[in-house]
Motif scaffolding. Structure first.
Motif, PDB file in Angstrom:
ATOM      1  N   TRP A  59      42.116  98.232   3.260  1.00 58.61           N
ATOM      2  CA  TRP A  59      43.491  98.720   3.104  1.00 58.61           C
ATOM      3  C   TRP A  59      43.867  99.769   4.148  1.00 58.61           C
ATOM      4  O   TRP A  59      44.923  99.701   4.770  1.00 58.61           O
ATOM      5  CB  TRP A  59      43.695  99.277   1.700  1.00 58.61           C
ATOM      6  N   GLY A  60      43.047 100.759   4.344  1.00 57.52           N
ATOM      7  CA  GLY A  60      43.371 101.862   5.246  1.00 57.52           C
ATOM      8  C   GLY A  60      43.510 101.465   6.704  1.00 57.52           C
ATOM      9  O   GLY A  60      44.165 102.149   7.485  1.00 57.52           O
ATOM     10  N   ARG A  61      42.928 100.338   7.078  1.00 59.21           N
ATOM     11  CA  ARG A  61      42.985  99.859   8.465  1.00 59.21           C
ATOM     12  C   ARG A  61      44.078  98.817   8.682  1.00 59.21           C
ATOM     13  O   ARG A  61      44.320  98.402   9.801  1.00 59.21           O
ATOM     14  CB  ARG A  61      41.640  99.259   8.864  1.00 59.21           C
ATOM     15  N   GLN A  62      44.733  98.391   7.608  1.00 58.00           N
ATOM     16  CA  GLN A  62      45.739  97.340   7.722  1.00 58.00           C
ATOM     17  C   GLN A  62      47.060  97.867   8.271  1.00 58.00           C
ATOM     18  O   GLN A  62      47.440  99.011   8.017  1.00 58.00           O
ATOM     19  CB  GLN A  62      46.015  96.698   6.358  1.00 58.00           C
ATOM     20  N   SER A  63      47.749  96.997   8.991  1.00 57.20           N
ATOM     21  CA  SER A  63      49.116  97.302   9.430  1.00 57.20           C
ATOM     22  C   SER A  63      50.033  97.202   8.215  1.00 57.20           C
ATOM     23  O   SER A  63      49.665  96.634   7.183  1.00 57.20           O
ATOM     24  CB  SER A  63      49.562  96.284  10.481  1.00 57.20           C
ATOM     25  N   ASP A  64      51.244  97.740   8.342  1.00 62.59           N
ATOM     26  CA  ASP A  64      52.211  97.613   7.245  1.00 62.59           C
ATOM     27  C   ASP A  64      52.507  96.147   6.944  1.00 62.59           C
ATOM     28  O   ASP A  64      52.676  95.764   5.787  1.00 62.59           O
ATOM     29  CB  ASP A  64      53.513  98.351   7.569  1.00 62.59           C
ATOM     30  N   PHE A  65      52.551  95.311   7.977  1.00 61.27           N
ATOM     31  CA  PHE A  65      52.793  93.884   7.785  1.00 61.27           C
ATOM     32  C   PHE A  65      51.686  93.280   6.907  1.00 61.27           C
ATOM     33  O   PHE A  65      51.963  92.537   5.954  1.00 61.27           O
ATOM     34  CB  PHE A  65      52.857  93.169   9.137  1.00 61.27           C
ATOM     35  N   ALA A  66      50.430  93.609   7.206  1.00 62.59           N
ATOM     36  CA  ALA A  66      49.302  93.085   6.428  1.00 62.59           C
ATOM     37  C   ALA A  66      49.307  93.641   5.005  1.00 62.59           C
ATOM     38  O   ALA A  66      48.984  92.930   4.053  1.00 62.59           O
ATOM     39  CB  ALA A  66      47.984  93.413   7.128  1.00 62.59           C
ATOM     40  N   LYS A  67      49.682  94.914   4.870  1.00 64.97           N
ATOM     41  CA  LYS A  67      49.757  95.504   3.522  1.00 64.97           C
ATOM     42  C   LYS A  67      50.816  94.798   2.683  1.00 64.97           C
ATOM     43  O   LYS A  67      50.607  94.530   1.504  1.00 64.97           O
ATOM     44  CB  LYS A  67      50.066  96.999   3.613  1.00 64.97           C
ATOM     45  N   ARG A  68      51.942  94.484   3.287  1.00 69.44           N
ATOM     46  CA  ARG A  68      52.994  93.763   2.555  1.00 69.44           C
ATOM     47  C   ARG A  68      52.518  92.357   2.151  1.00 69.44           C
ATOM     48  O   ARG A  68      52.836  91.872   1.064  1.00 69.44           O
ATOM     49  CB  ARG A  68      54.270  93.708   3.375  1.00 69.44           C
ATOM     50  N   ALA A  69      51.731  91.736   3.013  1.00 64.70           N
ATOM     51  CA  ALA A  69      51.163  90.421   2.685  1.00 64.70           C
ATOM     52  C   ALA A  69      50.205  90.549   1.505  1.00 64.70           C
ATOM     53  O   ALA A  69      50.189  89.692   0.608  1.00 64.70           O
ATOM     54  CB  ALA A  69      50.460  89.829   3.899  1.00 64.70           C
ATOM     55  N   THR A  70      49.426  91.608   1.485  1.00 60.19           N
ATOM     56  CA  THR A  70      48.519  91.845   0.360  1.00 60.19           C
ATOM     57  C   THR A  70      49.312  92.060  -0.919  1.00 60.19           C
ATOM     58  O   THR A  70      48.956  91.541  -1.979  1.00 60.19           O
ATOM     59  CB  THR A  70      47.602  93.052   0.647  1.00 60.19           C
ATOM     60  N   TRP A  71      50.418  92.783  -0.830  1.00 57.90           N
ATOM     61  CA  TRP A  71      51.275  92.981  -2.004  1.00 57.90           C
ATOM     62  C   TRP A  71      51.810  91.657  -2.535  1.00 57.90           C
ATOM     63  O   TRP A  71      51.915  91.453  -3.749  1.00 57.90           O
ATOM     64  CB  TRP A  71      52.428  93.934  -1.688  1.00 57.90           C
ATOM     65  N   ARG A  72      52.152  90.736  -1.634  1.00 57.99           N
ATOM     66  CA  ARG A  72      52.632  89.420  -2.096  1.00 57.99           C
ATOM     67  C   ARG A  72      51.527  88.695  -2.871  1.00 57.99           C
ATOM     68  O   ARG A  72      51.785  88.066  -3.910  1.00 57.99           O
ATOM     69  CB  ARG A  72      53.137  88.590  -0.924  1.00 57.99           C
ATOM     70  N   LEU A  73      50.292  88.797  -2.391  1.00 55.05           N
ATOM     71  CA  LEU A  73      49.163  88.200  -3.111  1.00 55.05           C
ATOM     72  C   LEU A  73      48.974  88.862  -4.474  1.00 55.05           C
ATOM     73  O   LEU A  73      48.728  88.184  -5.477  1.00 55.05           O
ATOM     74  CB  LEU A  73      47.873  88.346  -2.292  1.00 55.05           C
ATOM     75  N   ILE A  74      49.099  90.183  -4.501  1.00 56.67           N
ATOM     76  CA  ILE A  74      48.952  90.918  -5.763  1.00 56.67           C
ATOM     77  C   ILE A  74      49.980  90.435  -6.782  1.00 56.67           C
ATOM     78  O   ILE A  74      49.643  90.173  -7.940  1.00 56.67           O
ATOM     79  CB  ILE A  74      49.103  92.436  -5.512  1.00 56.67           C
ATOM     80  N   GLU A  75      51.212  90.282  -6.348  1.00 56.33           N
ATOM     81  CA  GLU A  75      52.256  89.825  -7.284  1.00 56.33           C
ATOM     82  C   GLU A  75      51.965  88.413  -7.792  1.00 56.33           C
ATOM     83  O   GLU A  75      52.183  88.128  -8.974  1.00 56.33           O
ATOM     84  CB  GLU A  75      53.624  89.907  -6.630  1.00 56.33           C
ATOM     85  N   GLN A  76      51.454  87.549  -6.939  1.00 55.50           N
ATOM     86  CA  GLN A  76      51.075  86.204  -7.385  1.00 55.50           C
ATOM     87  C   GLN A  76      49.962  86.290  -8.418  1.00 55.50           C
ATOM     88  O   GLN A  76      49.994  85.601  -9.436  1.00 55.50           O
ATOM     89  CB  GLN A  76      50.614  85.361  -6.199  1.00 55.50           C
ATOM     90  N   ARG A  77      48.984  87.139  -8.166  1.00 56.27           N
ATOM     91  CA  ARG A  77      47.853  87.284  -9.076  1.00 56.27           C
ATOM     92  C   ARG A  77      48.304  87.870 -10.412  1.00 56.27           C
ATOM     93  O   ARG A  77      47.825  87.454 -11.469  1.00 56.27           O
ATOM     94  CB  ARG A  77      46.776  88.157  -8.447  1.00 56.27           C
ATOM     95  N   MET A  78      49.209  88.837 -10.363  1.00 57.02           N
ATOM     96  CA  MET A  78      49.718  89.433 -11.592  1.00 57.02           C
ATOM     97  C   MET A  78      50.377  88.369 -12.458  1.00 57.02           C
ATOM     98  O   MET A  78      50.235  88.372 -13.684  1.00 57.02           O
ATOM     99  CB  MET A  78      50.719  90.548 -11.278  1.00 57.02           C
ATOM    100  N   GLY A  79      51.095  87.446 -11.840  1.00 58.78           N
ATOM    101  CA  GLY A  79      51.747  86.371 -12.570  1.00 58.78           C
ATOM    102  C   GLY A  79      50.776  85.425 -13.232  1.00 58.78           C
ATOM    103  O   GLY A  79      51.060  84.836 -14.267  1.00 58.78           O
ATOM    104  N   ARG A  80      49.597  85.297 -12.654  1.00 57.40           N
ATOM    105  CA  ARG A  80      48.578  84.397 -13.232  1.00 57.40           C
ATOM    106  C   ARG A  80      47.913  84.961 -14.472  1.00 57.40           C
ATOM    107  O   ARG A  80      47.446  84.208 -15.306  1.00 57.40           O
ATOM    108  CB  ARG A  80      47.500  84.092 -12.191  1.00 57.40           C
TER     109      ARG A  80
END
Length: 76
Positions: free
Chosen positions: A53-74
């Motif tokens: 996380w700490g080494r990720q760009s904001d773009f990559a962090k936002r992509a991770t957030w999209r994955l998190i939201e998908q996982r939360m829905g599951r």
């Protein structure tokens, strides 16, 4: 009344979707890995995502957030 960990992560997800300047960490201090999914039970990230996380760009962090939201829905 203190918000629950799920409420905290949902609020942070809302701010990311709204285009907040600084991408917030999804960590809600519930650090347990679910054996069935391999995701943290608090923030829904994998160990690799947490460690990087700490080494990720904001773009990559936002992509991770999209994955998190998908996982939360599951699991909801």
């Amino acid at each position: 009344m203190m918000p629950t960990p799920m409420q905290l992560i949902m609020e942070r997800a809302d701010s990311v979707r709204a285009g907040c300047q600084e991408v917030p960490s999804p960590c809600v201090n519930v650090c347990r890995m679910a054996p069935t999914t391999g995701w943290c039970e608090g923030c829904f990230r994998t160990l690799e995502e947490i460690a990087g996380w700490g080494r990720q760009s904001d773009f990559a962090k936002r992509a991770t957030w999209r994955l998190i939201e998908q996982r939360m829905g599951r699991v909801a």
